[in-house]
Scaffold this motif. Structure first.
Motif, PDB file in Angstrom:
ATOM      1  N   TYR A 167       0.958  -1.254   0.096  1.00  0.00           N
ATOM      2  CA  TYR A 167      -0.083  -0.104  -0.003  1.00  0.00           C
ATOM      3  C   TYR A 167       0.774   1.272  -0.041  1.00  0.00           C
ATOM      4  CZ  TYR A 167      -3.899  -2.975   1.469  1.00  0.00           C
ATOM      5  OH  TYR A 167      -5.145  -3.893   1.348  1.00  0.00           O
ATOM      6  N   TYR A 168       0.250   2.175  -0.687  1.00  0.00           N
ATOM      7  CA  TYR A 168       1.030   3.534  -0.459  1.00  0.00           C
ATOM      8  C   TYR A 168       0.072   4.771  -0.295  1.00  0.00           C
ATOM      9  CZ  TYR A 168      -0.287   4.219  -5.474  1.00  0.00           C
ATOM     10  OH  TYR A 168      -0.588   4.349  -6.597  1.00  0.00           O
ATOM     11  N   ASN A 169       0.510   5.653   0.350  1.00  0.00           N
ATOM     12  CA  ASN A 169      -0.084   7.114   0.710  1.00  0.00           C
ATOM     13  C   ASN A 169       0.153   7.722  -0.775  1.00  0.00           C
ATOM     14  OD1 ASN A 169      -0.559  10.008   1.183  1.00  0.00           O
ATOM     15  ND2 ASN A 169      -0.488   9.007   3.417  1.00  0.00           N
ATOM     16  N   LYS A 170      -0.919   7.997  -1.534  1.00  0.00           N
ATOM     17  CA  LYS A 170      -0.842   8.920  -2.893  1.00  0.00           C
ATOM     18  C   LYS A 170      -0.425  10.406  -2.559  1.00  0.00           C
ATOM     19  CE  LYS A 170      -4.327   6.556  -5.633  1.00  0.00           C
ATOM     20  NZ  LYS A 170      -5.567   6.710  -6.407  1.00  0.00           N
ATOM     21  N   ALA A 171      -0.915  10.859  -1.475  1.00  0.00           N
ATOM     22  CA  ALA A 171      -0.251  12.379  -1.436  1.00  0.00           C
ATOM     23  C   ALA A 171       1.201  12.450  -1.164  1.00  0.00           C
ATOM     24  CB  ALA A 171      -1.113  13.022  -0.163  1.00  0.00           C
ATOM     25  N   PHE A 173       3.550  10.030  -2.199  1.00  0.00           N
ATOM     26  CA  PHE A 173       4.192   9.768  -3.226  1.00  0.00           C
ATOM     27  C   PHE A 173       4.032  10.914  -4.373  1.00  0.00           C
ATOM     28  CE2 PHE A 173       4.823   5.036  -4.431  1.00  0.00           C
ATOM     29  CZ  PHE A 173       5.285   4.867  -2.947  1.00  0.00           C
ATOM     30  N   ALA A 174       3.118  11.570  -4.513  1.00  0.00           N
ATOM     31  CA  ALA A 174       2.771  12.839  -5.573  1.00  0.00           C
ATOM     32  C   ALA A 174       3.845  13.929  -5.130  1.00  0.00           C
ATOM     33  CB  ALA A 174       1.370  13.172  -5.500  1.00  0.00           C
ATOM     34  N   GLU A 175       3.908  14.103  -3.790  1.00  0.00           N
ATOM     35  CA  GLU A 175       4.739  15.280  -3.310  1.00  0.00           C
ATOM     36  C   GLU A 175       6.256  14.915  -3.741  1.00  0.00           C
ATOM     37  OE1 GLU A 175       4.452  15.955   0.783  1.00  0.00           O
ATOM     38  OE2 GLU A 175       6.059  17.746   0.720  1.00  0.00           O
ATOM     39  N   GLN A 199      13.972   7.030   0.806  1.00  0.00           N
ATOM     40  CA  GLN A 199      13.758   8.263   0.528  1.00  0.00           C
ATOM     41  C   GLN A 199      12.671   8.922   1.436  1.00  0.00           C
ATOM     42  OE1 GLN A 199      13.007   8.516  -3.563  1.00  0.00           O
ATOM     43  NE2 GLN A 199      12.255  10.698  -3.504  1.00  0.00           N
ATOM     44  N   LEU A 200      11.622   8.288   1.650  1.00  0.00           N
ATOM     45  CA  LEU A 200      10.417   8.436   2.283  1.00  0.00           C
ATOM     46  C   LEU A 200      10.322   8.547   3.665  1.00  0.00           C
ATOM     47  CD1 LEU A 200       7.670   7.079  -0.349  1.00  0.00           C
ATOM     48  CD2 LEU A 200       8.970   9.471  -0.198  1.00  0.00           C
ATOM     49  N   THR A 201      11.420   8.073   4.354  1.00  0.00           N
ATOM     50  CA  THR A 201      11.665   8.187   5.801  1.00  0.00           C
ATOM     51  C   THR A 201      12.251   9.269   6.257  1.00  0.00           C
ATOM     52  OG1 THR A 201      12.044   5.880   5.667  1.00  0.00           O
ATOM     53  CG2 THR A 201      12.390   7.215   7.770  1.00  0.00           C
ATOM     54  N   THR A 202      11.359  10.197   7.170  1.00  0.00           N
ATOM     55  CA  THR A 202      11.625  11.348   7.645  1.00  0.00           C
ATOM     56  C   THR A 202      11.852  11.343   9.376  1.00  0.00           C
ATOM     57  OG1 THR A 202       9.457  12.224   8.046  1.00  0.00           O
ATOM     58  CG2 THR A 202      10.510  12.645   5.757  1.00  0.00           C
ATOM     59  N   ASN A 203      12.033  12.344  10.060  1.00  0.00           N
ATOM     60  CA  ASN A 203      12.100  12.293  11.443  1.00  0.00           C
ATOM     61  C   ASN A 203      10.650  12.040  11.881  1.00  0.00           C
ATOM     62  OD1 ASN A 203      14.828  13.046  11.308  1.00  0.00           O
ATOM     63  ND2 ASN A 203      14.439  15.445  11.498  1.00  0.00           N
ATOM     64  N   ASP A 204       9.592  12.447  11.423  1.00  0.00           N
ATOM     65  CA  ASP A 204       8.236  12.087  11.975  1.00  0.00           C
ATOM     66  C   ASP A 204       7.458  11.262  11.210  1.00  0.00           C
ATOM     67  OD1 ASP A 204       7.780  13.680   9.643  1.00  0.00           O
ATOM     68  OD2 ASP A 204       6.661  15.214  10.961  1.00  0.00           O
ATOM     69  N   ARG A 205       8.196  10.305  10.303  1.00  0.00           N
ATOM     70  CA  ARG A 205       7.476   9.524   9.480  1.00  0.00           C
ATOM     71  C   ARG A 205       8.427   8.367   8.885  1.00  0.00           C
ATOM     72  NH1 ARG A 205       5.989  12.181   4.257  1.00  0.00           N
ATOM     73  NH2 ARG A 205       8.001  11.406   3.489  1.00  0.00           N
TER      74      ARG A 205
END
Length: 435
Positions: A167-171, A173-175, A199-205
């Motif tokens: 599954y992926y979060n469309k918002a 991915f679009a960003e 790439q999509l790992t951040t400090n709060d995600r």
């Protein structure tokens, strides 16, 4: 006698439970017709079906569909559905084992697909292939027949399949300008999968959720074993007699080293919150069909991608199935009921109730939602990359140790050493059946 001894301890534990079930069965014999037990006519064959506890809608489906079977076969065959057994602490399996010892198994049971071989080897269930034509069986997806077979014979049929999608979060991915693959053929490689999660790992995600909060059990084998298959490995030898060189073979080690890397790099949490993906705190998630329902309820705009691949595309499969027990006096009538409960109409209606994919190709052809994204991915996997979990009577031990190895890899422990340590325990279990 030997098999009776195998189940004696379980029988002692579950005896009271079975007595309780039998008593309530007399009071609430089935088919949605509570508090009535209709005497059989002289010519009527009466069968009993045991089911485990499911959600209210799914249980009602089983009751309604059995009632429709009874109406269609009025005066000839009647199936009484016993009140569902709550499947906490393996109570359902214990009740079946106790009934085997006591000689009062029902005619039909529902069982979890990966455990078919265990039930077959213990002679709880019987082969049923002789009651079906090749044409009838050809409509089931391959993984359902694979799941239901042991030693070359068919023992069970299921009405619903399952799968695990990415599954992926469309918002998100679009960003990030990331385009998701739309078919099994175009599934991401492990390297591509890891790069996006990083790439999509951040400090709060987190970049990924593997639902490690489900605990160290069947989920980890169900979700995690395709990493091994996709890498060309397996947990047992092709003839199922040994784990040495397979469970701890280089392909398995490499697959769990990849899992170890995901956690070591911090792209996935060992203890995610229950709604981590649904609340937007993970960009992707490897989850079952039920995640689509919870994500919709949460109002998150999501997409599905195929399971990431190494050398070949593989994906999880398997679900609850029906089987005829060895103690029935009416196997042909019981097999006819199994066919009814897994026919096209049953599989479509059950899929609509549960959100799980149907087990028949003809059902897919009539369900338009599987022709478009995101469910098209689910169908693509069920048809083209699904593989049943190992059909071995040693499965209960095998799956628990693989789950523990998966957890150990996630915790950063030595993968090869962990797998090597588990192999002797699997070999001891296999030796009970390698005779």
């Amino acid at each position: 006698m030997k098999k009776l001894l195998m189940f004696l301890m379980m029988a002692l534990v579950a005896g009271l439970l079975v007595v309780g079930c039998s008593s309530s069965k007399e009071e609430t014999s089935s088919n949605g017709d509570q508090d009535k037990t209709t005497p059989a006519t002289e010519e009527e064959v009466v069968l009993q079906l045991w089911i485990h506890q499911t959600n209210e809608k799914e249980t009602q489906f089983y009751l309604d569909r059995a009632a429709e079977f009874n109406e269609a076969h009025k005066g000839k065959i009647r199936v009484d559905v016993a009140p569902p057994i709550i499947d906490e602490g393996s109570s359902y399996n214990d009740a079946i084992n106790a009934a085997l010892v006591a000689g009062n198994l029902p005619d039909l049971i529902k069982l979890d697909g990966p455990f078919v071989a265990s039930y077959a080897a213990s002679e709880v269930i019987m082969p049923v292939g002789q009651y079906y034509t090749d044409e009838e069986l050809a409509d089931y997806v391959d993984s359902i027949l694979e799941q239901g077979s042991y030693n070359g014979e068919l023992y069970s049929l299921g009405a619903m399949e399952s799968s695990v999608m990415l599954y992926y979060n469309k918002a998100i991915f679009a960003e990030a300008g990331i385009e998701a693959p739309t078919s099994v053929e175009d599934a991401w490689t492990w390297d591509e999968f890891f790069a996006v999660a990083k790439q999509l790992t951040t400090n709060d995600r987190y970049g990924l959720n593997l639902f490690m909060n489900y605990g160290v059990g069947e989920w980890m084998t169900y979700m995690g074993l395709p990493f091994v298959w996709s890498n060309g490995g397996d947990l047992l030898s092709p003839d199922g007699t040994t784990a040495e060189g397979y469970f701890n073979g280089p392909e398995t080690v490499e697959a769990l080293e990849f899992i170890k890397q995901l956690f070591a790099e911090g792209v996935v949490s060992i203890s995610p919150s229950e709604m981590q993906f649904e609340e937007g705190n993970a960009a992707m998630a490897l989850g079952g069909p039920w995640i689509a329902l919870s994500t919709q309820d949460a109002g998150l705009d999501y997409g599905m991608m195929p399971y990431p691949r190494s050398k070949v595309a593989k994906s999880p499969s398997g679900s609850m199935a029906y089987a005829v027990t060895s103690q029935t006096k009416h196997p042909e009538e019981a097999a006819k009921f199994m066919l009814w409960m897994t026919d096209k109409e049953s599989t479509i209606r059950l899929s609509e109730v549960t959100g799980m994919p149907p087990a028949r190709k003809s059902a897919f052809a009539e369900m338009a939602e599987y022709e478009t994204q995101p469910k098209k991915i689910m169908k693509d996997q069920v048809i083209n990359s699904a593989q049943a979990r190992p059909q071995t009577p040693a499965y209960p031990v095998l799956t628990q140790l693989f789950a523990e190895a998966f957890q150990a890899a996630a915790l950063g422990e030595d993968v090869q050493k962990t797998l090597d340590n588990f192999v002797p325990r699997i070999e001891r279990e296999l030796s009970r059946f390698n005779k």
